[in-house]
Scaffold this motif. Structure first.
Motif, PDB file in Angstrom:
ATOM      1  N   LYS A   1     -39.335  18.763   4.203  1.00  0.00           N
ATOM      2  CA  LYS A   1     -38.937  17.527   4.671  1.00  0.00           C
ATOM      3  C   LYS A   1     -40.078  16.926   3.791  1.00  0.00           C
TER       4      LYS A   1
ATOM      5  N   LEU B   1     -38.504  27.311   3.573  1.00  0.00           N
ATOM      6  CA  LEU B   1     -39.940  27.976   2.890  1.00  0.00           C
ATOM      7  C   LEU B   1     -40.591  27.148   4.062  1.00  0.00           C
TER       8      LEU B   1
ATOM      9  N   GLY C   1     -39.665  28.996   6.640  1.00  0.00           N
ATOM     10  CA  GLY C   1     -39.503  27.690   7.110  1.00  0.00           C
ATOM     11  C   GLY C   1     -40.467  27.648   8.503  1.00  0.00           C
TER      12      GLY C   1
HETATM   13  N1  PLP Z   1     -39.938  21.520  13.079  1.00  0.00           N
HETATM   14  C1  PLP Z   1     -39.110  19.674  13.372  1.00  0.00           C
HETATM   15  C2  PLP Z   1     -39.463  18.708  13.765  1.00  0.00           C
HETATM   16  C3  PLP Z   1     -37.852  19.436  12.560  1.00  0.00           C
HETATM   17  O1  PLP Z   1     -37.325  18.324  12.600  1.00  0.00           O
HETATM   18  C4  PLP Z   1     -37.389  19.870  11.640  1.00  0.00           C
HETATM   19  C5  PLP Z   1     -36.702  20.253  11.143  1.00  0.00           C
HETATM   20  O2  PLP Z   1     -34.963  19.312  11.672  1.00  0.00           O
HETATM   21  C6  PLP Z   1     -37.723  22.020  11.602  1.00  0.00           C
HETATM   22  C7  PLP Z   1     -39.017  21.628  12.564  1.00  0.00           C
HETATM   23  C8  PLP Z   1     -37.162  22.905  10.919  1.00  0.00           C
HETATM   24  O3  PLP Z   1     -37.243  22.806   9.846  1.00  0.00           O
HETATM   25  P1  PLP Z   1     -37.485  23.881   8.693  1.00  0.00           P
HETATM   26  O4  PLP Z   1     -36.080  23.676   8.276  1.00  0.00           O
HETATM   27  O5  PLP Z   1     -38.347  24.307   8.118  1.00  0.00           O
HETATM   28  O6  PLP Z   1     -36.806  25.646   9.667  1.00  0.00           O
END
Ligand code: PLP
Length: 392
Positions: free
Chosen positions: A238, A247, A101
């Motif tokens: 997203k 991821l 992630g």
């Molecule tokens: N960055 C932002 C601005 C987010 O809104 C989010 C999740 O809501 C993330 C990072 C986390 O993303 P990931 O699911 O890839 O860890």
């Protein structure tokens, strides 16, 4: 000698960080029946079928082992191609790291560059992990509040005024969570100039890049002189509705990627192979399915803006992500009171804006990653709530 409590063993930095304000509202909403939640920051779509199929196929093929610490070479090549289309070239072998992630990529970026006491400038309202992440890496988060009048954009003047000799980096996120603000190329060029003058690094979280509705997204690293100063973060959660796959990736100058990989290899080893296999499919063949979801978000964005206007809730027009951040300052309630009463009286869950830092105190975050039906009912209920408290 007095006996030590177990909590005395906990690292004081960790102890000092409050639990996420978002969680509290999830917990409250979970105890109630019939709640429409505009609280969650995740797509309401299931990952497109062909991407899920790629995962199933990879398991059939027996792909169940660790990958290289950096991630599968084919995936890094696809990421490099994607970023090249956004105007910035990276070497897939040295300058891209596949992570668990964007969350892990952010943590690695902060830990790789921060020395104790280094300041990180964070425009707020911002994603809830930025400040805790900076603190846990030993840094000092320095917030710059943006306002609705400024369209929740960071200005070069404000940035300049916040820089001190201890400033190491600027943490940007456009399109923004929670405001939905986007910054155009001209505005970002001004930020880039200040960054260069003061010799700063930039961590640019571009997880919502595909969810930009009002123009083309500008990748910060693609601006002149910014490639080697920027640690670019992006992922699959997203755009491809893949939050649970965990991821993401970072792209940056090889020195930063090498440092981040060092931490990653001793902590995470590698991102899950099935998710990596599926991400290759997403980047190669996922554009059509992704575009369809983005169209839906855009439709809902317009519906929510129109609905808020009808019920008399002032709202800044978000250009990206899937959040609206309406102003509730006229109601005489704090954001926390507004969110709590709205939940109890009308069973609509929203997040009070103060959770996202300075600048959000008089707003609430409403995610429109929900069905048109739920959004329509939620807006009706919110209208009724405003009438009840005498604000319409
Ligand atoms: N960055 C932002 C601005 C987010 O809104 C989010 C999740 O809501 C993330 C990072 C986390 O993303 P990931 O699911 O890839 O860890």
């Amino acid at each position: 000698m007095t006996a030590r409590q177990w909590s005395d063993y906990i690292n004081p930095v960790v102890k000092s960080i409050p639990p996420s304000g978002i969680r509290r509202f999830f917990d409250l909403a979970a105890e109630m029946k019939g709640v429409i939640s505009l609280g969650v920051g995740e797509p309401d779509f299931v990952t497109p079928w062909h991407i899920r199929e790629a995962c199933i196929y990879s398991l059939h093929q027996g792909h169940t082992a660790y990958t290289s610490n950096h991630g599968l070479p084919e995936l890094r090549e696809e990421i490099a191609k994607y970023l090249a289309r956004k105007g910035v070239q990276y070497h897939p072998g040295r300058e891209i790291l596949v992570t668990v992630g964007v969350s892990e990529a952010l943590d690695l970026a902060l830990r790789a560059i921060i020395c104790p006491g280094d300041e990180v400038i964070i425009p707020t309202p911002c994603y809830v992990s930025y400040m805790p992440g900076t603190l846990m890496a030993g840094g000092v988060p320095v917030t710059v509040a943006t306002s609705m009048d400024e369209g929740f954009r960071l200005t070069a003047e404000k940035l300049e005024a916040t820089i001190t000799p201890k400033t190491k980096a600027l943490l940007l996120c456009f399109p923004n969570n929670p405001t939905g603000a986007v910054m155009d190329r001209e505005e970002l060029l001004k930020i880039a100039q200040v960054v260069e003058q003061h010799d700063l690094l930039v961590i640019s979280d571009e997880i919502y890049d595909q969810l930009t509705y009002t123009g083309e997204h500008t990748c910060f690293a693609s601006l002149p002189g910014m490639r080697d100063r920027t640690i670019l973060l992006n992922g699959f959660s997203k755009a491809y509705a893949m939050t649970g796959w965990r991821l993401g990736y970072a792209a940056a100058h090889g020195d930063f990627i090498a440092a981040m990989t060092k931490i990653h290899q001793y902590t995470m080893l590698c991102a899950p192979i099935t998710a990596q296999m599926s991400a290759i499919e997403a980047l190669r063949y996922g554009e059509t399915a992704m575009r369809k979801m983005v169209e839906q978000y855009n439709r809902r964005r317009r519906l929510v803006l129109h609905g808020f206007k009808e019920i008399g809730l002032p709202c800044f027009e978000p250009g990206g992500a899937f959040y609206a951040f309406p102003y509730i300052g006229d109601t005489g309630l704090t954001a926390e009171e507004f969110a709590e009463q709205l939940l109890k009286e009308e069973k609509v869950a929203v997040i009070p804006g103060d959770v996202f830092g300075p600048g959000g105190e008089q707003c609430i975050r409403c995610s429109y990653a929900s069905s048109v039906e739920d959004l329509t009912t939620a807006i009706k209920r919110m209208g009724r709530f405003l009438k009840k408290i005498g604000k319409h």
